[in-house]
Design an enzyme around this catalytic site. Structure first.
Site, PDB file in Angstrom:
ATOM      1  N   LYS A 278       0.836  -1.204   0.000  1.00  0.00           N
ATOM      2  CA  LYS A 278       0.000   0.000   0.000  1.00  0.00           C
ATOM      3  C   LYS A 278       0.870   1.253   0.000  1.00  0.00           C
ATOM      4  O   LYS A 278       2.000   1.219   0.460  1.00  0.00           O
ATOM      5  CB  LYS A 278      -0.875   0.022   1.267  1.00  0.00           C
ATOM      6  CG  LYS A 278      -2.013  -0.966   1.284  1.00  0.00           C
ATOM      7  CD  LYS A 278      -2.795  -0.862   2.592  1.00  0.00           C
ATOM      8  CE  LYS A 278      -3.945  -1.857   2.646  1.00  0.00           C
ATOM      9  NZ  LYS A 278      -5.002  -1.603   1.658  1.00  0.00           N
ATOM     10  N   ARG A 352     -10.333 -11.594   1.981  1.00  0.00           N
ATOM     11  CA  ARG A 352     -11.145 -12.703   1.436  1.00  0.00           C
ATOM     12  C   ARG A 352     -10.392 -14.026   1.517  1.00  0.00           C
ATOM     13  O   ARG A 352     -10.996 -15.088   1.602  1.00  0.00           O
ATOM     14  CB  ARG A 352     -11.585 -12.350   0.012  1.00  0.00           C
ATOM     15  CG  ARG A 352     -10.472 -12.164  -0.965  1.00  0.00           C
ATOM     16  CD  ARG A 352     -10.888 -11.390  -2.210  1.00  0.00           C
ATOM     17  NE  ARG A 352     -10.945  -9.944  -1.976  1.00  0.00           N
ATOM     18  CZ  ARG A 352     -11.318  -9.047  -2.880  1.00  0.00           C
ATOM     19  NH1 ARG A 352     -11.686  -9.426  -4.097  1.00  0.00           N
ATOM     20  NH2 ARG A 352     -11.344  -7.774  -2.584  1.00  0.00           N
TER      21      ARG A 352
HETATM   22  N1  BES Z   1      -8.190  -3.796   4.461  1.00  0.00           N
HETATM   23  C1  BES Z   1      -8.327  -3.400   3.114  1.00  0.00           C
HETATM   24  C2  BES Z   1      -9.620  -2.637   2.850  1.00  0.00           C
HETATM   25  C3  BES Z   1      -9.671  -1.238   3.350  1.00  0.00           C
HETATM   26  C4  BES Z   1      -8.951  -0.243   2.731  1.00  0.00           C
HETATM   27  C5  BES Z   1     -10.495  -0.912   4.380  1.00  0.00           C
HETATM   28  C6  BES Z   1      -9.036   1.058   3.183  1.00  0.00           C
HETATM   29  C7  BES Z   1     -10.605   0.391   4.819  1.00  0.00           C
HETATM   30  C8  BES Z   1      -9.877   1.373   4.227  1.00  0.00           C
HETATM   31  C9  BES Z   1      -8.328  -4.619   2.209  1.00  0.00           C
HETATM   32  O1  BES Z   1      -7.537  -5.664   2.616  1.00  0.00           O
HETATM   33  C10 BES Z   1      -7.818  -4.171   0.888  1.00  0.00           C
HETATM   34  O2  BES Z   1      -6.668  -3.791   0.829  1.00  0.00           O
HETATM   35  N2  BES Z   1      -8.657  -4.215  -0.134  1.00  0.00           N
HETATM   36  C11 BES Z   1      -8.275  -3.786  -1.427  1.00  0.00           C
HETATM   37  C12 BES Z   1      -8.842  -4.768  -2.428  1.00  0.00           C
HETATM   38  C13 BES Z   1      -8.336  -4.576  -3.811  1.00  0.00           C
HETATM   39  C14 BES Z   1      -6.860  -4.942  -3.882  1.00  0.00           C
HETATM   40  C15 BES Z   1      -9.128  -5.459  -4.736  1.00  0.00           C
HETATM   41  C16 BES Z   1      -8.863  -2.391  -1.638  1.00  0.00           C
HETATM   42  O3  BES Z   1      -9.954  -2.106  -1.147  1.00  0.00           O
HETATM   43  O4  BES Z   1      -8.189  -1.589  -2.261  1.00  0.00           O
HETATM   44 MN    MN Z   2      -5.530  -5.443   1.956  1.00  0.00          MN
END
Ligand code: BES
Ligand code: MN
Ligand code: ZN
Length: 497
Positions: A278, A352
């Site tokens: 990230k 997931r």
């Molecule tokens: N934990 C995150 C989701 C999230 C992001 C929650 C920001 C709250 C604030 C999750 O694991 C994630 O990174 N999801 C990705 C999925 C994508 C790679 C398909 C997302 O939401 O960007």
């Molecule tokens: Mn994630």
């Protein structure tokens, strides 16, 4: 904090530190009018002089009102009487608590005078208790100087003849139980990720079960998960030096043999994204990626307090998502416990992956209902903002019951589709599915739910995406404890009370 009930009292004569008096834009309530009469109009004159409009949550402190024995009359604005609903009540009760100063140890609350459009009078009691306890929450574990001045320690609710009895007491107890669970969830969420790792969560489960006959705990480590074939879960946890844990808490409050409600919480104690790392901005907030797990802990804590006669299994998929030489690469293919294979195209879609194996594992409980709770997608925050949680279920009855529970508990969720049309977006050329949509980010909360749907076909299932609702960002950064109230309300609705 102690809560007591009284049918009625002469507000002018009571010897206490403060009186909490509601006022709508239509004017003072019965007690306010009585105090105004006894003070020869001094109360309404002060309200007028202060230009107090009784806007929702506005407060006015009136000290030493003439002919009363209480140093402080706190007038709390409730806004328009016709629009006064459960949400407004929570705001009023919280503002009242926050406006009291530390000299107030004991107060009498007349908030039950308010007529609430969508709550009955016993719910009003629960909600005032809950809102007060929620407002009193502090997280100071890591501050070297802690707040030492103690404020309110007793709140007496003046509620009328019909509720100053065991029914009113039960309403107090319910509000206390929900708040206890919610505040516990907030504590876990706010903990820093160097301390709150999967083993810490496992330890918390053991601590909860100490001396509790109704709760038993079992924790699976990575070796056991390997034996079970949980290839998706392990693909996430293997990049971290912290061992992943599958934490199982069985609350046996109901009859033996009654099928349990199973709650599965995403417990990613820190989500860097893994190799699909990230960006740096606000990455600290990914300590909150275990808030689904925290809400399951909160529910178990609240169930123990409320002694709800129901069987509930709480399962936490606890892992840390880190980049390292051992971490999963984009393109890796793993076999899940269900036997289905997954091409991991983005290691940041890890929630997931830990959840799908946990959701396969829990089939052994022959659940009545399964609800997973997860900070699953940023896309859910885009779709619904930070007001409501995303609710996904192929089952209308369950979706409706959860929607209703959210409304009544001030912890709303909004239903989104999990239709077949989205499933082809998960097609992979190399495995049974990819872990992200091949159609890009559109509908990301839905495609994530559709991924989980492939592992939950054998039981009645719902998924709550709490990415927007589990915590607040910015200066007010803090965990909210949601959706503990929604879940507790749903569980209580399953019990014939
Ligand atoms: N934990 C995150 C989701 C999230 C992001 C929650 C920001 C709250 C604030 C999750 O694991 C994630 O990174 N999801 C990705 C999925 C994508 C790679 C398909 C997302 O939401 O960007
Ligand atoms: Mn994630
Ligand atoms: Zn995550």
């Amino acid at each position: 904090m102690e809560f007591a009930l009284l049918p009625s009292i002469n507000a002018a004569l009571v010897a206490t530190d403060a009186l909490i008096i509601p006022m709508t834009s239509e004017g003072l309530g019965a007690t306010g009018q009585a105090l105004d009469a006894i003070s020869a109009g001094a109360l309404s004159a002060t309200v007028k002089a202060a230009n107090f409009e009784a806007k929702l949550g506005q407060t006015l402190a009136v000290y030493h009102l003439a002919n009363t024995s209480t140093p402080l009359v706190l007038v709390v604005g409730a806004g328009s009487a016709a629009e006064f609903n459960g949400r407004a009540l929570q705001k009023v009760a919280a503002s009242a608590f926050k406006a009291l100063n530390t000299k107030t140890k004991h107060a009498y609350s007349f908030l039950s005078e308010l007529v609430v459009t969508d709550r009955n009078s016993s719910e009003v009691i629960s909600d005032v208790v809950r809102a007060t306890l929620e407002a009193s929450y502090r997280f100071e574990t890591f501050k070297s100087k802690k707040t030492t001045d103690t404020g309110l320690s007793q709140l007496t609710l003046v509620v009328g003849e019909s509720l100053a009895n065991s029914e009113g007491q039960a309403a107090i107890a319910w509000g206390e139980s929900v708040a206890t669970g919610l505040n516990f969830a907030r504590d876990l969420g706010n903990m820093p990720p160097n301390i709150c790792h999967p083993s810490y969560l496992a330890e918390q489960a053991h601590l909860l079960a100490k001396n509790e006959r109704k709760l038993s705990v079992n924790v699976l480590g990575e070796k056991e998960m390997e034996k079970l074939g949980m290839g998706a879960f392990l693909a996430v946890s293997k990049g971290s030096d912290q061992e992943g844990k599958l934490i199982v808490m069985e609350y046996n409050g109901g009859k033996k043999g009654d099928k349990p409600v199973v709650l599965v919480g995403k417990g990613v104690t820190f989500d860097t994204g893994g190799i699909s790392i990230k960006p740096a901005a606000a990455m600290d907030e990914m300590k909150y990626d275990m808030c689904g797990a925290a809400s399951v802990f909160g529910v178990i804590k609240a169930l123990l307090a409320a002694k709800l006669p129901i069987n509930v299994v709480g399962v936490i998929a606890a892992a840390e998502n880190m980049p390292s030489g051992k971490a999963t690469r984009p393109g890796d293919i793993v076999t899940t416990m269900s036997g289905q294979t997954v091409e991991i195209l983005n290691t940041d879609a890890e929630g997931r992956l830990v959840l799908c194996d946990a959701l396969t594992y829990i089939a052994r409980y022959e659940p009545a209902v399964v609800i997973d709770i997860a900070t699953l997608t940023g896309a859910c925050v885009v779709a619904l903002g930070k007001v409501v949680s995303g609710l996904f279920s192929p089952n209308d009855d369950l979706a409706n019951a959860l929607t209703e529970a959210g409304q009544r508990s001030n912890d709303r969720a909004w239903r989104m589709p999990v239709w077949q049309d989205y499933q082809e977006l998960l097609d992979s050329p190399f495995a049974d599915m990819g872990n992200i949509s091949n159609g890009g980010p559109y509908g990301g909360a839905i495609t994530a739910a559709c991924f989980l749907a492939r592992f939950t076909k054998d039981y009645t299932w719902a998924h709550l995406d709490i990415a927007g609702t589990a915590w607040n960002s910015g200066a007010q950064k803090a965990s909210t404890g949601r959706p503990v109230p929604l879940l507790m309300h749903y569980l209580s609705s399953r019990v014939a009370r």
